[in-house]
Scaffold this motif. Structure first.
Motif, mmCIF file in Angstrom:
data_model
loop_
_atom_site.group_PDB
_atom_site.id
_atom_site.type_symbol
_atom_site.label_atom_id
_atom_site.label_comp_id
_atom_site.label_asym_id
_atom_site.label_seq_id
_atom_site.Cartn_x
_atom_site.Cartn_y
_atom_site.Cartn_z
ATOM 1 N N GLU A 1 -77.257 41.949 9.435
ATOM 2 C CA GLU A 1 -76.747 41.297 8.228
ATOM 3 C C GLU A 1 -77.792 41.303 7.117
ATOM 4 O O GLU A 1 -77.480 41.548 5.942
ATOM 5 N N LEU A 2 -79.052 41.052 7.479
ATOM 6 C CA LEU A 2 -80.124 41.073 6.476
ATOM 7 C C LEU A 2 -80.313 42.469 5.902
ATOM 8 O O LEU A 2 -80.615 42.623 4.708
ATOM 9 N N LEU A 3 -80.131 43.512 6.723
ATOM 10 C CA LEU A 3 -80.262 44.886 6.226
ATOM 11 C C LEU A 3 -79.137 45.226 5.255
ATOM 12 O O LEU A 3 -79.360 45.911 4.245
ATOM 13 N N VAL A 4 -77.933 44.743 5.526
ATOM 14 C CA VAL A 4 -76.832 44.962 4.586
ATOM 15 C C VAL A 4 -77.141 44.295 3.243
ATOM 16 O O VAL A 4 -76.918 44.879 2.171
ATOM 17 N N GLN A 5 -77.675 43.071 3.295
ATOM 18 C CA GLN A 5 -78.030 42.381 2.048
ATOM 19 C C GLN A 5 -79.127 43.125 1.296
ATOM 20 O O GLN A 5 -79.081 43.245 0.066
ATOM 21 N N ALA A 6 -80.122 43.648 2.018
ATOM 22 C CA ALA A 6 -81.194 44.409 1.375
ATOM 23 C C ALA A 6 -80.655 45.703 0.770
ATOM 24 O O ALA A 6 -81.105 46.133 -0.296
ATOM 25 N N ALA A 7 -79.700 46.340 1.453
ATOM 26 C CA ALA A 7 -79.132 47.590 0.948
ATOM 27 C C ALA A 7 -78.384 47.376 -0.361
ATOM 28 O O ALA A 7 -78.361 48.257 -1.222
ATOM 29 N N ARG A 8 -77.755 46.208 -0.515
ATOM 30 C CA ARG A 8 -77.055 45.931 -1.775
ATOM 31 C C ARG A 8 -78.016 45.881 -2.954
ATOM 32 O O ARG A 8 -77.639 46.151 -4.081
ATOM 33 N N ARG A 9 -79.268 45.523 -2.686
ATOM 34 C CA ARG A 9 -80.263 45.469 -3.755
ATOM 35 C C ARG A 9 -80.954 46.807 -3.971
ATOM 36 O O ARG A 9 -81.712 46.962 -4.927
ATOM 37 N N GLU A 10 -80.731 47.765 -3.078
ATOM 38 C CA GLU A 10 -81.378 49.070 -3.161
ATOM 39 C C GLU A 10 -80.318 50.172 -3.099
ATOM 40 O O GLU A 10 -79.826 50.511 -2.019
ATOM 41 N N PRO A 11 -79.908 50.719 -4.267
ATOM 42 C CA PRO A 11 -78.813 51.703 -4.283
ATOM 43 C C PRO A 11 -79.064 52.905 -3.380
ATOM 44 O O PRO A 11 -78.125 53.482 -2.832
ATOM 45 N N ARG A 12 -80.342 53.293 -3.176
ATOM 46 C CA ARG A 12 -80.619 54.467 -2.346
ATOM 47 C C ARG A 12 -80.344 54.221 -0.867
ATOM 48 O O ARG A 12 -80.188 55.161 -0.096
ATOM 49 N N VAL A 13 -80.288 52.963 -0.491
ATOM 50 C CA VAL A 13 -79.974 52.635 0.903
ATOM 51 C C VAL A 13 -78.494 52.311 1.055
ATOM 52 O O VAL A 13 -77.913 52.496 2.132
ATOM 53 N N ALA A 14 -77.867 51.856 -0.022
ATOM 54 C CA ALA A 14 -76.477 51.421 0.051
ATOM 55 C C ALA A 14 -75.552 52.515 0.532
ATOM 56 O O ALA A 14 -74.531 52.249 1.178
ATOM 57 N N ALA A 15 -75.865 53.781 0.231
ATOM 58 C CA ALA A 15 -75.002 54.884 0.663
ATOM 59 C C ALA A 15 -74.976 55.011 2.179
ATOM 60 O O ALA A 15 -73.974 55.435 2.758
ATOM 61 N N ARG A 16 -76.067 54.615 2.844
ATOM 62 C CA ARG A 16 -76.138 54.750 4.302
ATOM 63 C C ARG A 16 -75.738 53.471 5.020
ATOM 64 O O ARG A 16 -75.269 53.514 6.157
ATOM 65 N N VAL A 17 -75.956 52.333 4.368
ATOM 66 C CA VAL A 17 -75.701 51.045 5.010
ATOM 67 C C VAL A 17 -74.710 50.269 4.156
ATOM 68 O O VAL A 17 -75.091 49.592 3.194
ATOM 69 N N ARG A 18 -73.442 50.417 4.494
ATOM 70 C CA ARG A 18 -72.400 49.710 3.753
ATOM 71 C C ARG A 18 -71.883 48.487 4.515
ATOM 72 O O ARG A 18 -71.461 47.513 3.916
ATOM 73 N N THR A 19 -71.874 48.572 5.831
ATOM 74 C CA THR A 19 -71.320 47.506 6.652
ATOM 75 C C THR A 19 -72.336 47.072 7.694
ATOM 76 O O THR A 19 -73.381 47.720 7.894
ATOM 77 N N VAL A 20 -72.006 45.970 8.380
ATOM 78 C CA VAL A 20 -72.870 45.502 9.464
ATOM 79 C C VAL A 20 -72.927 46.534 10.585
ATOM 80 O O VAL A 20 -73.980 46.732 11.212
ATOM 81 N N ASP A 21 -71.821 47.230 10.840
ATOM 82 C CA ASP A 21 -71.830 48.269 11.881
ATOM 83 C C ASP A 21 -72.784 49.398 11.508
ATOM 84 O O ASP A 21 -73.505 49.929 12.374
ATOM 85 N N ASP A 22 -72.802 49.792 10.198
ATOM 86 C CA ASP A 22 -73.757 50.817 9.754
ATOM 87 C C ASP A 22 -75.181 50.347 9.996
ATOM 88 O O ASP A 22 -76.037 51.115 10.477
ATOM 89 N N ALA A 23 -75.450 49.094 9.665
ATOM 90 C CA ALA A 23 -76.794 48.557 9.846
ATOM 91 C C ALA A 23 -77.173 48.508 11.325
ATOM 92 O O ALA A 23 -78.319 48.794 11.690
ATOM 93 N N ALA A 24 -76.210 48.144 12.178
ATOM 94 C CA ALA A 24 -76.498 48.081 13.619
ATOM 95 C C ALA A 24 -76.874 49.459 14.155
ATOM 96 O O ALA A 24 -77.778 49.577 14.998
ATOM 97 N N ARG A 25 -76.198 50.517 13.667
ATOM 98 C CA ARG A 25 -76.538 51.877 14.127
ATOM 99 C C ARG A 25 -77.943 52.271 13.669
ATOM 100 O O ARG A 25 -78.684 52.927 14.407
ATOM 101 N N VAL A 26 -78.318 51.873 12.439
ATOM 102 C CA VAL A 26 -79.658 52.193 11.949
ATOM 103 C C VAL A 26 -80.722 51.465 12.765
ATOM 104 O O VAL A 26 -81.791 52.011 13.060
ATOM 105 N N LEU A 27 -80.435 50.230 13.161
ATOM 106 C CA LEU A 27 -81.423 49.408 13.870
ATOM 107 C C LEU A 27 -81.448 49.657 15.369
ATOM 108 O O LEU A 27 -82.382 49.204 16.050
#
Length: 661
Positions: free
Chosen positions: A510-536
């Motif tokens: 959840e924290l990674l999703v919030q951080a991605a919203r503040r960083e457009p270059r990450v937002a393309a890869r991390v849009r949802t909690v499931d995306d963040a879970a796969r990255v982590l």
């Protein structure tokens, strides 16, 4: 022409003429009965001036006259004077009539003969003698001179034609009905324009009189067009007498110091500091003057403080809800359940937990679930201010309470939280002298500002939080026991992150999703909690095994580092090696606990026991009231207290004085 409405006030028009012009005025006067209050005056020169001066409130709005009489009045009265002017057709007709009576004709005018008339006569090849006069005496001499030169007919205004007839010459009156009508129509238009301008000035004056700042409007020559009472009082002048006078004459110091161009400056006027703003007055797209506003610098400062306080008040809102407290472990589920139950009460809540566990988030969630949700949520960190500053921030102060106190005083944060929730973070760091003042607020529900003698009633719900063991602080003399019992009515313990192993990865996602919203270059890869879970997922084990002494705050910092790393290398995956490079502390050896770690069941037993002991303290040991409050039986109450005391190691048991009841 735009006629004035018949139902409105009619312009007062005086038609001043003698001899033949007077008769012409009388002939057409009836045509203007419905449009003007027309008065015929058969006097001229000094007598006409005297009559206008003596008219008082019935003085004319406009005067219609002609020739030397009109020129005389125009220079001596303060009302508009419209001159009857003969048209080219009038001159042509008059000259034609005179030529029928005599061969030698003269055209006599007041002042210099207009060039147009000379051109007109020359164009038609007429043999005309031109002459002019300035005064009545000049007119008589002019007529006699023309007679001596052999002129037999004279064309001119009434004075000249009367003189010509007296001296035996033929005469033709140059004015006609159309030229008189044109003069009357022009006079009415002048009155309309004057009235419109007067109304505009009255509206302008009405507006500036209601302004709190000093205002003066100037024409292009620097003369006062309007000034309000506030500025006139500063300058010591009468507003009614200031109009039309140069500002440099009324107030030389202002005229010297005011801005030369449009804009603002800080000036001192009569010993007072003002912010002076200069702006243009524009008519039909052209700058015809300027308007100056004088605002006391102290008023600007007060306005700035007011705006700051309003902005500050708008910040007194709770941003988090209990659903924002992420986690599915039994401890966090229990925290959410208790918080919702406590939100229905107005009793004081004490939230315990290590730094970074989310105590303020829980406090905001309680506020959002309570009946006070529409009122302020005011938070203050009791350990972040020196004692004197914390006292003034909490309780407020009266004007003059201490050196540097704000004029008018200031309401404290307790008053700001009226009808809402006051969150006292790190309550264990509050200095002892302030603890007694806070205790009175909790007991009496009233606050006394610094320097005040009368208390102010307040309606606040208090939520306090601490990372310290307040019972140890009481034993050390650092915290008042009576304040502790006032705060510890409802008790809530938030577990540290190291005891919430199953929640670490969901929380990190959840924290990674919030951080991605503040960083457009990450937002393309991390849009949802499931995306963040796969990255982590590749770094799940290091995250779960870390001790997290900084709790959720430390986890958030690590996640922010991950987001920066992912933004700089989109194709790069989050692996243990990458995590080691950005957060090496996660791979350090875990600290060895100085005491046996409690099992999950034991921690839950102690959380229940702490809640029961807090309720016993609040109810003065009345077990029946505690059972009713917590919804349990006396047997359950005894069993939970005994189980916690018997199952815990000696090092984690409460002192005997904390096990009362």
């Amino acid at each position: 022409m735009n006629r004035l409405p018949a139902t409105g006030p009619r312009p007062r028009v005086w038609a001043i003429g003698i001899s033949r012009l007077r008769d012409l005025f009388r002939d057409i006067a009836a045509e203007y009965d419905d449009r003007a209050d027309l008065r015929l005056v058969s006097r001229g020169y000094e007598q006409a001036v005297a009559e206008i001066a003596a008219a008082g409130p019935t003085r004319p709005d406009v005067v219609v006259a002609a020739g030397s009489n009109g020129a005389y009045l125009k220079a001596r009265v303060d009302v508009p004077v419209i001159l009857v002017a003969p048209t080219g057709f009038d001159v042509m007709q008059a000259l034609a009539r005179a030529r029928r009576d005599a061969d030698s004709v003269a055209l006599v005018t007041h002042g210099d003969t207009p060039v147009e008339m000379r051109r007109f006569v020359s164009a038609y090849g007429l043999d005309i003698v031109f002459a002019s006069y300035q005064t009545a005496q000049d007119a008589e001499a002019c007529v006699l001179d023309l007679r001596d030169r052999g002129v037999r007919a004279i064309v001119g205004p009434g004075l000249v034609t009367d003189l010509a007839a007296r001296f035996g010459l033929a005469s033709v009156f140059v004015y006609s009905r159309p030229s008189v009508r044109a003069a009357f129509d022009n006079a009415l238009e002048i009155v309309q324009a004057t009235w419109r301008e007067t109304q505009r000035r009255q509206r302008l004056d009405s507006v500036i009189q209601h302004l709190r700042d000093g205002v003066v409007a100037l024409d292009a020559a620097g003369r006062v067009e309007a000034i309000n009472q506030r500025l006139a009082a500063v300058l010591g002048v009468d507003p009614s007498s200031a109009a039309g006078r140069p500002l440099a004459e009324l107030a030389p110091d202002i005229a010297v110091s005011m801005p030369a161009a449009d804009g603002e400056s800080l000036e001192t006027v009569r010993g007072v500091s003002y912010v002076v703003h200069r702006g243009p007055l524009v008519d039909n797209g052209e700058t015809t003057g300027a308007v100056l506003t004088f605002q006391e610098s102290r008023a600007v400062e007060r306005l700035d403080r007011t705006l700051r306080s309003r902005q500050r008040a708008q910040q007194f809102v709770a941003r988090y809800r209990l659903d924002d407290l992420i986690g599915a472990c039994p401890e966090i589920v229990r925290v959410r359940q208790l918080a919702r139950r406590y939100a229905k009460s107005d009793a004081t809540v004490l939230i315990r937990g290590e730094s970074g566990t989310g105590k303020e988030m829980v406090a905001q969630g309680i506020h959002q679930e309570s009946a006070r949700r529409d009122f302020p949520f005011v938070a203050i960190n009791c350990g972040a201010f020196p004692e004197t500053l914390l006292e003034s921030e909490l309780f407020g102060y009266e004007e003059g309470a201490f050196t540097g106190a704000r004029r008018g005083g200031k309401a404290g944060l307790i008053e700001a939280a009226h009808r809402g929730t006051l969150f006292l973070d790190e309550i264990g760091e509050m200095p002892l002298p302030l603890q007694s003042r806070l205790l009175r607020v909790l007991q009496e529900r009233e606050v006394v500002r610094l320097g005040a003698t009368e208390p102010t009633r307040v309606d606040v719900r208090v939520v306090a939080a601490t990372h310290r063991a307040l019972t140890d602080a009481i034993a050390a003399g650092e915290f008042r026991a009576d304040l502790y019992y006032r705060l510890n009515i409802l008790n809530l313990a938030i577990p540290p992150l190291r005891e919430r192993g199953a929640d670490i990865l969901p929380l990190a996602a959840e924290l990674l999703v919030q951080a991605a919203r503040r960083e457009p270059r990450v937002a393309a890869r991390v849009r949802t909690v499931d995306d963040a879970a796969r990255v982590l997922d590749p770094v799940g084990e290091p995250l779960r095994s870390h001790d997290w002494p900084g709790n959720v705050r430390e986890l958030q910092n690590v996640i922010e580092r991950m987001a920066v790393e992912l933004a700089d290398a989109d194709a790069r995956q989050m692996t243990p090696d990458v995590l080691l490079s950005i957060a090496p502390e996660l791979f350090e050896s875990p600290r060895v606990s100085a005491q046996r770690a409690l099992t999950l069941r034991e921690r839950r037993r102690h959380a229940d026991a702490d809640e029961i002991r807090a309720a016993l303290d609040a109810c003065d040991g009345d077990r029946e009231r505690v059972c009713e409050l917590l919804g349990i039986s006396k047997t359950t109450l005894w069993r939970r207290l005994s189980a916690a005391d018997d199952g815990a190691p000696r090092s984690v048991r409460r002192p005997r004085d904390a096990q009362r009841g």
